[in-house]
Structures are given as C-alpha cells and as structure tokens.
Scaffold this motif. Structure first.
Motif, mmCIF file in Angstrom:
data_model
loop_
_atom_site.group_PDB
_atom_site.id
_atom_site.type_symbol
_atom_site.label_atom_id
_atom_site.label_comp_id
_atom_site.label_asym_id
_atom_site.label_seq_id
_atom_site.Cartn_x
_atom_site.Cartn_y
_atom_site.Cartn_z
ATOM 1 N N HIS A 275 -2.337 -14.849 8.090
ATOM 2 C CA HIS A 275 -2.827 -14.763 9.460
ATOM 3 C C HIS A 275 -4.206 -15.402 9.554
ATOM 4 C CE1 HIS A 275 -3.347 -13.347 13.463
ATOM 5 N NE2 HIS A 275 -4.421 -12.648 13.156
ATOM 6 N N TYR B 149 7.185 5.000 5.658
ATOM 7 C CA TYR B 149 8.063 4.399 6.646
ATOM 8 C C TYR B 149 9.453 4.118 6.085
ATOM 9 C CZ TYR B 149 3.944 4.046 9.433
ATOM 10 O OH TYR B 149 2.830 4.353 10.143
ATOM 11 N N MET C 133 12.384 -13.173 10.786
ATOM 12 C CA MET C 133 11.906 -12.241 9.779
ATOM 13 C C MET C 133 12.244 -10.803 10.157
ATOM 14 S SD MET C 133 10.603 -12.980 7.073
ATOM 15 C CE MET C 133 10.205 -11.934 5.728
ATOM 16 N N SER C 134 12.287 -10.515 11.466
ATOM 17 C CA SER C 134 12.493 -9.127 11.871
ATOM 18 C C SER C 134 13.930 -8.678 11.640
ATOM 19 C CB SER C 134 12.085 -8.937 13.334
ATOM 20 O OG SER C 134 12.891 -9.721 14.165
ATOM 21 N N PHE D 221 9.252 -15.954 13.156
ATOM 22 C CA PHE D 221 8.783 -14.599 13.478
ATOM 23 C C PHE D 221 9.964 -13.684 13.774
ATOM 24 C CE2 PHE D 221 7.023 -11.464 16.457
ATOM 25 C CZ PHE D 221 5.945 -11.011 15.733
ATOM 26 N N PRO E 269 10.002 -6.133 5.142
ATOM 27 C CA PRO E 269 9.110 -7.292 5.064
ATOM 28 C C PRO E 269 7.682 -6.887 5.392
ATOM 29 C CG PRO E 269 10.710 -7.534 6.854
ATOM 30 C CD PRO E 269 10.838 -6.150 6.333
ATOM 31 N N ILE F 237 5.108 -17.390 10.728
ATOM 32 C CA ILE F 237 5.240 -15.983 11.091
ATOM 33 C C ILE F 237 3.873 -15.428 11.460
ATOM 34 C CG2 ILE F 237 5.991 -13.733 10.293
ATOM 35 C CD1 ILE F 237 7.565 -15.180 8.118
ATOM 36 N N ASP F 238 2.880 -15.741 10.627
ATOM 37 C CA ASP F 238 1.588 -15.077 10.759
ATOM 38 C C ASP F 238 0.640 -15.779 11.731
ATOM 39 O OD1 ASP F 238 2.644 -13.564 8.798
ATOM 40 O OD2 ASP F 238 1.581 -14.545 7.184
ATOM 41 N N ARG F 239 0.729 -17.062 11.803
ATOM 42 C CA ARG F 239 -0.122 -17.874 12.662
ATOM 43 C C ARG F 239 -1.606 -17.619 12.438
ATOM 44 N NH1 ARG F 239 3.670 -15.705 15.417
ATOM 45 N NH2 ARG F 239 2.284 -14.400 16.573
ATOM 46 N N VAL G 180 4.315 -8.796 6.349
ATOM 47 C CA VAL G 180 3.788 -10.129 6.652
ATOM 48 C C VAL G 180 2.305 -10.020 6.983
ATOM 49 C CG1 VAL G 180 6.007 -10.914 7.472
ATOM 50 C CG2 VAL G 180 4.379 -9.995 9.094
ATOM 51 N N GLY G 181 1.666 -11.146 7.160
ATOM 52 C CA GLY G 181 0.269 -11.141 7.572
ATOM 53 C C GLY G 181 -0.667 -11.766 6.557
ATOM 54 N N PRO H 261 0.826 -1.219 0.000
ATOM 55 C CA PRO H 261 0.000 0.000 0.000
ATOM 56 C C PRO H 261 0.856 1.264 0.000
ATOM 57 C CG PRO H 261 0.014 -1.020 2.160
ATOM 58 C CD PRO H 261 0.740 -1.956 1.250
ATOM 59 N N SER I 3 0.582 3.751 1.870
ATOM 60 C CA SER I 3 0.878 4.226 3.221
ATOM 61 C C SER I 3 2.215 3.700 3.713
ATOM 62 C CB SER I 3 -0.224 3.779 4.173
ATOM 63 O OG SER I 3 -0.256 2.370 4.222
ATOM 64 N N GLU I 4 2.641 2.586 3.141
ATOM 65 C CA GLU I 4 3.896 1.969 3.562
ATOM 66 C C GLU I 4 5.092 2.856 3.210
ATOM 67 O OE1 GLU I 4 5.244 -1.376 5.576
ATOM 68 O OE2 GLU I 4 3.202 -0.893 5.021
#
Lengths: 162, 383
Positions: free
Chosen positions: B57, B8, B352-353, B349, B51, B381-383, B53-54, B2, B4-5
């Motif tokens: 999820h 950052y 990935m960070s 998880f 990254p 990662i997402d579970r 992620v999600g 997106p 909005s990313e």
C-alpha cells in the motif's frame, strides 16, 4: 436513461427518500442512508432493473459540509447502463448499513473504506482494517489527516535535503 | 501474521486434531508480489485460507490529491506494473471527459495499439507464470522470450519497457513511425504461429490439464456476486467485456470476439477455463492489432491542452477493459488544478476477495493454481 430507473425507484420508495441530480457527467440518485440496503436489494433483484454487477464503492470526505459521501457504482447487464447512488453520513460518527449481503464484492470495499476513511459499516462480517496495520492511528483519506511522525518508534518521514 | 488475526478464524477451524496454521508468503515465489495467506490445513486439505493484503500500500489515491492532473500520469504506471498502459488510459479518459477534451483519432488508434500490445505482454506473463507455479518452467521461458519482443516495440514507441507513461491528457506522448508499424507486423507474423506451438507444448499437455481442470470451480453466480471482472469472469462463462458493452476510445470500429469459458477440459469456471480464456484473448488481441494498424489515420497525436489544467466542479467514472478486467477510476474535481478525490477500482482487488470462499477444501498445491489462474498482481490490490 437513469431517469427511467429513478421513476421505478420512486414508485417503490416514494419521492421523499430519493433525489435525482443530473448536473454532473454521470447523473446520480441521492438516497437516505437508512434506506441504502433496501434500495440495493430492490435494484439488484427487481426484474425491470437487474443491477447485478457491483462496480465500485467510494467515499469522499467533505469537511466543510461536515459529511462523508458514499458513492455506489452499479451496472446492469440487461440495460447496459451504469447507475450511481449517493448517500451521505455525518463526519463525526459515520455509520452505515453494510450491503455485503447484497453483493459479496462490497465486503472488501467497505473494509477499505473503514480503513482509509473511518466509516463504520454495521452488520459486516469482518469489520477491520484491510490495507493498513491493525494498530494504525487515523484514517488517511480524510482531508484533515496528518501523518503520524512515528510508527512503533520508526520515523515515517524521510529526512529532506533542503 | 499477527496473533490478532487468529480470532477471525472460523469456529470449526482448529477443532480438528491434525489442524495446523501455515503462513504462505509474504515472500512466496508463487504469490506474484508481496501477499500473505494464513492457511489452516488438515494435512494437505485447506480448511480456510485468509488473504492478508496491504504490504504494497503506497497511498496512490492520497498522492493523487496532492499532485496536478497531468503530473499524476507516472503514478498510474505503478498501479499495475504488468499492464501499465491501461491505468494510463483510464486515467486520461477520466480527465478528458471532465475537462471536455476531444482526442484526435490518430491518438486514439495509437492508444488502442499500445494497449493491445500490453494486453498480450501481460497475458504472456500471467499464463506463463501459472505454468511455472505448478511446476512447468519451460513455457514461462518461451513466453518471456516473446514478451521481450513486445518490450522492444514498446521501448521504440514510448521509450520505456515497463512503466510507460505513454498517454497524455489529450493524446499520446509521441507518434509511431512506419518502421515501428512494420516491426509490429513482423512481430505478429512471427508470434501468431507460436501460440499454436505453445498450445501443443503446454495447454493440451495431459499433466498440465489434470492439474487445472475441475480445480477451484467458480460458478457464474459467485463470479458476479463477488464482482470478478475480466478473464476471471469470462472464465465462468459470462460475456462481459467493457470494450463491447461500454465502448470507449475507438474499440467500436473493430471486429473481435469475446472468448468465454465453456468447460474446455472440465467444468465451467475451473482454473483451466480461466487459463484458456487468456490464451484465446491473446489471439483476439492480435486480430485487433492487425485491424488497428491497417486503419490508422493520419493527423495530430495530441489535442491542444492548457499547460496548467484546472477543472471545474464535476465528477465522472471512467472504465476500461484492462488485462485483469475492468479497471475504473472515479474522479472528483473541485475547480483547482488537482483532483479532489480519486478512487481506483482494480480487477485484482475483487479477485482476491473470492479466494477465501473458493479455497475451502482445496489441496495446498491447488491454492497455488487458484492464485495463478486468478492472475492477481499485488500492487494492484493495495495501490
């Protein structure tokens, strides 16, 4: 064993700030939310403690107590022991100091908690949702969460056959 | 990714004339699942890789709060589909310590055997897929062939080839026969020489070594700071293995080494170290399997457990050494027949960070090697 850690912590922070509980399987230390960052720095770098490994950070929602409890699991290679820290924030406006500067690993755990429980961590480098979309409404791991029935005009529930 | 990313991104990113933004994923063959990276590149050099992620999820932690203690076991298979046995194991360990259930020794041995077989299968995929990602497709096919043997054994043990649900609260779902024990021995006799063959084929191959050695170095300090676990942490030279440090089940009865990275072909903590630690771990797992098979005692495979499990108010943290490192579950009970809260901590998880930090200054092709060597599995990662 954790009681030994507790005595070292009490020497430094005083008895008012810390409470020791051993009624659960893993004994834990209850901490004031304001002191969590100082305490984490102390636990990580104090030569007698050396809790250098950050295992996990979890938040548990307790609506009847009106608070969210944060649970930190730390591990010390030197003592080969795990230590559990707990701290509680109010449910209405949960805010806590980030410990990302102490363990980088905590950064993503805090983002996940912000996402799923709505806890706001101050001084975090990138406090935004991690798993859910940025425009998601609500925090699913709260006990009173109700799933929105629509997301961007898409139905979120399946049509049940009854 | 997106819009909005974009805000950052680091301020210096996009300041260069030649910079461009590249979306890697979510449907990229080398991302091992549905993962998305927003890569800011200057030609071939990465300035920043974020990254995202999600995508996978599924809210497993929320589902746990609505499912009974025993009914949740099949969900744990879906946390990490390449190493489902470990998620099974850590969950039943957590429930057993809360409900104070004593597990028969035979069941504990069966668990260890199943877990170590699963570890070999998972490392085969991980090391094979790493070679595949950076352009060598033959080794992957070799490893898939060996993994098929393990899948057949697993099918004989528990009836499933991928999502096992083998563990039960208090034991395991079924016993293994002498024929299966012989089959595992036969597999080990066949498999152990193949590791050396595989090493000749790819591990010591000059092209492969040059693609991995000295690439994406993670220092021991960073590895601890970012909470890396398992082979990724050991690749940086830190001897940390839950099986040795917080022994669970019957792992304290076996004699095995913890392989660590030593800068085998380059610097300590590079992609090659992480890769080769996994190869060495496969050998250790074979040795554990032989020991476990020779010592397996007779007896029950399941303790008596009430049909409807209710656990009084308590909490515990259980962890095991999964194929991707320490996997932990923090389980809170409140006296009812379902968990009050379940937190699942997984190795991918935290792995990935660290990508954002390590990827700065890498070539685009080396980012693929980095992700492959970290062995991330997206659903974990997402579970």
């Amino acid at each position: 064993m954790i009681s030994k850690v507790y005595t070292i912590l009490v020497d430094r922070f005083g008895e008012d700030a810390l409470l020791y509980f051993d009624d659960t399987l893993n004994p834990y230390i209850q901490v004031n939310p304001e002191q969590i960052q100082m305490l984490c720095i102390f636990m990580r770098y104090n030569p007698a403690l050396k809790f250098s490994f950050f295992f996990s950070l979890c938040g548990v929602d307790y609506p009847e107590k009106n608070q969210i409890t944060m649970v930190y699991h730390l591990f010390s290679m030197k003592q080969k022991k795990m230590c559990v820290l707990k701290t509680s924030v109010s449910r209405k406006n949960p805010e806590l100091e980030s410990i990302e500067s102490v363990w980088k690993a905590a950064g993503w755990f805090e983002r996940e908690l912000y996402d799923l429980l709505g806890v706001n961590f101050t001084n975090h480098s990138n406090m935004k949702r991690l798993l859910l979309p940025d425009d998601w409404v609500g925090h699913p791991l709260r006990k009173d969460y109700e799933e929105p029935s629509f997301y961007h005009d898409m139905e979120t529930s399946r049509n049940r056959i009854s | 990714m997106p819009e909005s990313e974009l805000k950052y991104l680091k301020p210096q990113a996009l300041a260069f004339k030649e910079e461009m933004i590249l979306n890697m994923g979510p449907q990229h063959p080398s991302t091992h699942g549905v993962l998305n990276f927003l890569v800011v590149t200057d030609g071939e050099v990465i300035h920043q890789a974020l990254p995202n992620v999600g995508y996978l999820h599924r809210g497993i932690e929320k589902l746990a709060e609505q499912t009974s203690y025993t009914g949740f076991i099949p969900f744990t298979d879906r946390i990490d589909y390449l190493a489902a046995m470990f998620a099974n194991h850590v969950y039943v360990l957590a429930v057993e310590s809360l409900a104070e259930i004593e597990v028969p020794e035979r069941a504990q041995f069966l668990r260890v055997i199943a877990c170590e077989l699963n570890r070999i299968a998972s490392h085969l995929i991980s090391t094979g897929a790493l070679a595949l990602d950076i352009g060598a497709s033959t080794p992957f096919v070799h490893w898939i062939r060996e993994r098929e043997c393990i899948n057949d054994i697993m099918e004989a043990i528990c009836g499933a080839r991928l999502t096992y649900s083998y563990m039960r609260v208090g034991g395991v779902s079924r016993d293994i026969s002498q024929k299966i024990v012989d089959d595992i021995y036969k597999f080990l006799d066949h498999f152990e020489p193949i590791i050396d063959e595989y090493n000749r084929l790819i591990s010591f191959n000059e092209i492969f070594v040059r693609r991995l050695a000295d690439v994406a170095i993670i220092s021991p300090v960073d590895a601890v700071n970012f909470g890396l676990v398992g082979p990724n942490l050991r690749g940086s030279g830190i001897t940390m293995d839950i099986r040795k440090i917080i022994p669970y089940s019957v792992y304290d009865q076996f004699d095995f080494d913890i392989p660590i990275g030593k800068g085998f072909k380059g610097s300590l903590g590079d992609c090659y170290d992480r890769y080769f630690v996994r190869i060495l771990e496969i050998k250790e797992s074979c040795s554990i399997l032989r020991q476990a098979l020779s010592q397996i005692p007779k007896g029950d495979i399941k303790a008596k457990v009430k049909r409807k499990l209710k656990i009084k108010e308590n909490e515990c943290y259980a962890c095991v050494e999964s194929a991707r490192g320490e996997m932990g579950m923090y389980l809170v009970s409140d006296g009812s027949d379902r968990p009050y809260r379940l937190k699942i901590k997984t190795g991918s998880f935290t792995a990935m960070s660290i990508v954002e930090k390590v990827s700065q200054g890498l070539m685009v092709a080396d980012l693929i090697a980095l992700i492959g060597s970290l062995d991330v599995v997206a659903p974990e990662i997402d579970r």
